[in-house]
Design a protein around this motif. Structure first.
Motif, PDB file in Angstrom:
ATOM      1  N   CYS A   8      -3.506 -15.109  18.855  1.00 15.52           N
ATOM      2  CA  CYS A   8      -2.089 -15.485  18.902  1.00 15.52           C
ATOM      3  C   CYS A   8      -1.720 -16.407  17.742  1.00 15.52           C
ATOM      4  CB  CYS A   8      -1.782 -16.175  20.226  1.00 15.52           C
ATOM      5  SG  CYS A   8      -0.056 -16.680  20.353  1.00 15.52           S
TER       6      CYS A   8
ATOM      7  N   ALA B 114       1.337 -17.973  17.523  1.00 13.09           N
ATOM      8  CA  ALA B 114       2.540 -18.721  17.917  1.00 13.09           C
ATOM      9  C   ALA B 114       2.639 -20.040  17.158  1.00 13.09           C
ATOM     10  CB  ALA B 114       2.530 -18.976  19.424  1.00 13.09           C
TER      11      ALA B 114
ATOM     12  N   CYS C  10       5.463 -17.496  15.516  1.00 15.90           N
ATOM     13  CA  CYS C  10       5.722 -16.201  16.157  1.00 15.90           C
ATOM     14  C   CYS C  10       6.213 -16.402  17.584  1.00 15.90           C
ATOM     15  CB  CYS C  10       4.452 -15.359  16.171  1.00 15.90           C
ATOM     16  SG  CYS C  10       4.714 -13.736  16.935  1.00 15.90           S
ATOM     17  N   THR C  11       7.284 -15.678  17.946  1.00 14.90           N
ATOM     18  CA  THR C  11       7.782 -15.716  19.328  1.00 14.90           C
ATOM     19  C   THR C  11       8.127 -14.304  19.786  1.00 14.90           C
ATOM     20  OG1 THR C  11      10.053 -16.086  18.552  1.00 14.90           O
ATOM     21  CG2 THR C  11       8.765 -18.050  19.111  1.00 14.90           C
TER      22      THR C  11
ATOM     23  N   VAL D 125       7.767 -13.384  23.524  1.00 15.03           N
ATOM     24  CA  VAL D 125       8.750 -14.117  24.326  1.00 15.03           C
ATOM     25  C   VAL D 125      10.122 -13.469  24.154  1.00 15.03           C
ATOM     26  CG1 VAL D 125       9.893 -16.344  24.664  1.00 15.03           C
ATOM     27  CG2 VAL D 125       7.445 -16.265  24.127  1.00 15.03           C
ATOM     28  N   ASP D 126      10.434 -13.090  22.913  1.00 13.36           N
ATOM     29  CA  ASP D 126      11.744 -12.523  22.625  1.00 13.36           C
ATOM     30  C   ASP D 126      11.944 -11.140  23.233  1.00 13.36           C
ATOM     31  OD1 ASP D 126      12.276 -14.781  21.166  1.00 13.36           O
ATOM     32  OD2 ASP D 126      11.799 -13.886  19.231  1.00 13.36           O
TER      33      ASP D 126
ATOM     34  N   ILE E  62       5.961 -20.067  25.079  1.00 14.25           N
ATOM     35  CA  ILE E  62       5.015 -20.610  24.098  1.00 14.25           C
ATOM     36  C   ILE E  62       4.538 -21.975  24.597  1.00 14.25           C
ATOM     37  CG2 ILE E  62       4.650 -21.315  21.706  1.00 14.25           C
ATOM     38  CD1 ILE E  62       5.344 -18.362  21.911  1.00 14.25           C
TER      39      ILE E  62
ATOM     40  N   ALA F 101       1.069 -18.227  23.122  1.00 16.34           N
ATOM     41  CA  ALA F 101       1.962 -17.731  24.166  1.00 16.34           C
ATOM     42  C   ALA F 101       1.180 -17.631  25.472  1.00 16.34           C
ATOM     43  CB  ALA F 101       2.515 -16.371  23.775  1.00 16.34           C
TER      44      ALA F 101
ATOM     45  N   CYS G 282       5.803  -6.393  25.056  1.00 15.61           N
ATOM     46  CA  CYS G 282       5.088  -7.597  24.617  1.00 15.61           C
ATOM     47  C   CYS G 282       3.750  -7.211  24.000  1.00 15.61           C
ATOM     48  CB  CYS G 282       4.905  -8.559  25.788  1.00 15.61           C
ATOM     49  SG  CYS G 282       4.068  -7.835  27.212  1.00 15.61           S
TER      50      CYS G 282
ATOM     51  N   CYS H   8       3.424  -7.253  19.710  1.00 14.01           N
ATOM     52  CA  CYS H   8       2.686  -8.413  19.208  1.00 14.01           C
ATOM     53  C   CYS H   8       2.014  -8.052  17.881  1.00 14.01           C
ATOM     54  CB  CYS H   8       1.635  -8.854  20.211  1.00 14.01           C
ATOM     55  SG  CYS H   8       0.568 -10.151  19.547  1.00 14.01           S
TER      56      CYS H   8
END
Ligand code: SF4
Ligand code: SF4
Length: 77
Positions: free
Chosen positions: A19, A21, A25-26, A29-30, A39, A46, A59, A63
């Motif tokens: 990950c 994040a 990076c989101t 989540v988005d 996050i 995440a 998701c 990713c």
């Protein structure tokens, strides 16, 4: 919505090694229509905040590092 208390038993897990994040990076989540991913600012990864999932998969698919793994329950396969 029930808060996910045991992170090892939730349907969506995030590989902390992969990950990114912490680099901003989101994506997961988005894209989640249920807003159940979040996050963890302390760990920079995440995680599944709420144990609720439609198994719609964006998701995992979106990713950029392949860190997300959705475990579809046996009965839904
Ligand atoms: S499979 Fe769908 S509902 Fe479940 S966490 Fe991923 S984006 Fe959200
Ligand atoms: S999309 Fe992947 S890399 Fe980005 S925050 Fe989610 S799990 Fe981490």
């Amino acid at each position: 919505m029930p808060q996910a208390l045991a992170p090892t038993s939730v349907p969506v897990t995030v590989n902390a090694e992969k990950c990114i994040a912490h680099k901003g990076c989101t994506v997961c989540v988005d894209v989640c229509p249920l807003d159940v991913l979040a996050i963890d600012m302390v760990k920079g990864t995440a995680y599944m905040k709420y144990d609720e999932c439609w198994y719609c998969m964006p998701c995992e698919q979106d990713c950029p590092t392949g860190a997300v793994e959705v475990s579809i329950p046996f009965l839904l396969r």
